[in-house]
Design an enzyme around this catalytic site. Structure first.
Site, mmCIF file in Angstrom:
data_model
loop_
_atom_site.group_PDB
_atom_site.id
_atom_site.type_symbol
_atom_site.label_atom_id
_atom_site.label_comp_id
_atom_site.label_asym_id
_atom_site.label_seq_id
_atom_site.Cartn_x
_atom_site.Cartn_y
_atom_site.Cartn_z
ATOM 1 C CE LYS A 144 -0.950 0.390 4.992
ATOM 2 N NZ LYS A 144 -2.022 0.497 6.003
ATOM 3 C CG ASP A 145 3.861 2.202 2.553
ATOM 4 O OD1 ASP A 145 2.841 2.877 2.822
ATOM 5 O OD2 ASP A 145 4.546 1.632 3.422
ATOM 6 C CG LEU A 191 -6.122 12.198 3.645
ATOM 7 C CD1 LEU A 191 -5.949 12.924 2.313
ATOM 8 C CD2 LEU A 191 -6.717 13.141 4.677
ATOM 9 N NE ARG A 192 -7.731 2.838 3.912
ATOM 10 C CZ ARG A 192 -8.051 2.156 4.996
ATOM 11 N NH1 ARG A 192 -9.293 1.747 5.195
ATOM 12 N NH2 ARG A 192 -7.140 1.861 5.901
ATOM 13 N NE ARG A 193 -6.689 2.584 8.908
ATOM 14 C CZ ARG A 193 -5.407 2.334 8.833
ATOM 15 N NH1 ARG A 193 -4.531 3.323 9.007
ATOM 16 N NH2 ARG A 193 -4.955 1.121 8.580
ATOM 17 N NE ARG A 210 3.574 10.435 8.398
ATOM 18 C CZ ARG A 210 4.775 10.815 7.989
ATOM 19 N NH1 ARG A 210 5.110 12.099 7.958
ATOM 20 N NH2 ARG A 210 5.673 9.913 7.626
ATOM 21 C CD GLN A 214 6.234 -0.937 17.487
ATOM 22 O OE1 GLN A 214 6.131 -0.227 16.491
ATOM 23 N NE2 GLN A 214 6.461 -2.234 17.406
ATOM 24 N NE ARG A 216 0.671 5.273 12.661
ATOM 25 C CZ ARG A 216 0.207 5.135 11.438
ATOM 26 N NH1 ARG A 216 -1.057 4.832 11.245
ATOM 27 N NH2 ARG A 216 0.986 5.303 10.385
ATOM 28 C CB CYS A 303 -0.873 10.699 0.307
ATOM 29 S SG CYS A 303 0.037 9.161 0.526
#
Length: 374
Positions: A144-145, A191-193, A210, A214, A216, A303
Site C-alpha cells: 500500500k506504500d 485520509l481513507r480512514r 504519524r 508503537q 501511535r 495520499c
C-alpha cells in the site's frame, strides 16, 4: 595455500626462490629443504587456512534485502528471508541473506501529513535507488506504500500471501467507534480512514498522527487521542493483537488498496533474483492487488485522495471487487462494485472500469476540489 606458505616463510625471515605447493616442498636460499615434518606442518596449516577462507566465502551474502527500519518493515523482511530459506537450500547457510535498513524520507519527516511532503513514494524512493544502484538485490515493500508506477529498471513480480485486510479499532475507553462520545478525537494519518469515520460518525473529530505502530499506541496511552485505527495485518505480523479493541468489518471500513500485502521487487535484468523470488509468489494475492492498483491508477489516486479498494476470490471462485472514493471531510462518498472472472486480464479491466465509473459519477468538480487542497 600459496599465499599462506609465502606468509609463513616471510614470517620466518626466509627469502623464497622457488615453491611447489602441489607436493608440499619449499626451497629457500641458503637453507636445506625443510624436513618431512616441517612440510607436513606447512601443508596442514595451509589446509586449515583454506578451510577458514572457504567458511568466510560462504558468509558472503547471496541476497541483500533492502527494507525500511520500522519494526513492522523488519518483520516483513524477516518473513521474506524465512520464506526464501525454506524454498532454496543454498540460502540456508548462515549469512547468505543480509537485511539492509534504508531510511526513507517518509521515515525522517514525521511532523507533517504525508500529502504535504510528497505522497506515498516517500516510503519507497530511497529503497528503489539502492536497488538500482546495486546496493541491495531485492526490496521488500508494504504494497500500500508502493506508487502505481514503478521506476524504470525495476519490476515487482512477487507478492507474499496476503494477511487480514481489515482495520483494527483500538481504544482504552470505548468498545467501538459508535461508542465514542461526540467530540472525541480519533487519531489517524490515513485520509481513507478519516473520511469513512467522518462520513459515518460526523460528531467525531479526526487528528493526523504519524509514526510506526508503537508510536501511535504510545500517543493513545498518553491520552492525546481517544482512539486510533491500525491495519490488523501489521498488528498480526508484530504479534501485537492484544491491543485490538474491535475488528472493523469490510462494510464498516473498506481497506486501502493493497492493504495487508507484501511486495518484493528486483532489477529488471536480474534473472537470478527474479527466479529466487518467483518461488514465493502467491498468485491470488498478486491478481487481487493488480486489480486494486488498476482502480487506483485510473483515479490517479495519491495520499491527498481518500480511496479504498478491495478485490478477492469468493466462494464460487469469482473475483469480487469493491471500490470507494471520498472527500476528505467525509461529506461525499461514492462506492461501486464488480464481480467477474478471477483471471488477471479480466481483473485489470474490472479495476479500470470501476475507476472510470467513479470518476464519471464524481464529475470534474469533485476532483478539482481535491486538487485545490494540494
Amino acid at each position: 595455500m600459496a599465499n599462506l606458505a609465502l606468509k609463513q616463510c616471510i614470517f620466518l625471515g626466509s627469502p623464497i626462490t622457488n615453491k611447489n605447493l602441489s607436493n608440499g616442498s619449499i626451497s629457500v636460499i641458503g637453507f636445506p629443504p625443510p624436513s618431512s615434518s616441517s612440510r607436513k606442518h606447512l601443508v596442514l596449516t595451509a589446509k586449515a587456512a583454506a578451510t577458514v577462507e572457504q567458511q568466510t566465502q560462504k558468509k558472503i551474502s547471496l541476497i541483500k534485502i533492502g527494507t525500511r527500519g520500522s519494526p513492522l518493515a523488519l518483520a516483513q523482511a524477516y518473513q521474506t528471508r524465512e520464506r526464501l530459506i525454506a524454498a532454496h537450500a543454498d540460502l540456508a547457510e548462515e549469512g547468505a541473506i543480509e537485511i539492509i535498513i534504508i531510511k526513507t524520507t517518509g521515515d525522517k519527516i514525521l511532523d507533517q501529513p504525508l500529502a504535504d511532503i510528497g505522497g506515498k513514494g516517500l516510503f519507497t524512493k530511497e529503497i528503489d535507488e539502492a536497488l538500482l544502484n546495486g546496493d541491495i538485490d531485492i526490496a521488500v515493500h508494504s504494497m500500500k506504500d508502493v506508487p502505481t508506477y514503478l521506476p524504470d529498471g525495476t519490476i515487482l513480480p512477487c507478492n507474499l500471501p496476503r494477511e487480514d485486510v481489515r482495520d483494527a479499532f483500538i481504544s482504552l475507553s470505548a468498545a467501538s467507534l459508535g461508542d465514542l462520545p461526540a467530540g472525541s478525537v480519533v487519531g489517524s494519518a490515513s485520509l481513507r480512514r478519516q473520511s469513512q469515520i467522518l462520513h459515518k460518525y460526523p460528531s467525531l473529530k479526526v487528528e493526523n498522527i504519524r509514526g510506526n505502530v508503537q508510536t501511535r499506541l504510545k500517543k493513545l496511552k498518553e491520552g492525546k487521542v481517544k482512539a486510533t485505527l491500525l491495519a490488523l495485518a501489521g498488528l498480526k505480523r508484530l504479534d501485537m493483537t492484544e491491543n485490538v479493541t474491535a475488528i472493523l468489518s469490510i462494510d464498516d471500513m473498506l481497506p486501502a488498496v493493497a492493504q495487508g500485502a507484501i511486495g518484493i521487487a528486483c532489477r529488471t535484468n536480474d534473472d537470478k533474483m527474479a527466479n529466487y523470488i518467483a518461488s514465493l509468489d502467491h498468485e491470488d494475492t498478486r491478481f487481487a492487488i493488480t486489480c486494486e492498483r488498476a482502480f487506483l491508477a485510473t483515479l490517479d489516486g495519491s495520499c491527498r485522495t481518500p480511496i479504498a479498494g478491495y478485490a478477492h476470490r469468493d466462494a464460487d471462485g469469482s473475483c469480487v471487487f469493491r471500490g470507494l472514493v471520498a472527500s476528505p471531510d467525509g461529506t461525499q462518498v461514492l462506492e461501486t462494485s464488480r464481480t467477474g472472472t478471477f483471471a488477471l486480464d479480466d481483473m485489470i479491466s474490472m479495476g479500470k472500469d470501476a475507476g472510470e465509473e467513479l470518476r464519471s459519477r464524481a464529475g470534474p468538480g469533485f476532483f478539482d476540489f481535491l486538487t485545490a487542497q494540494k
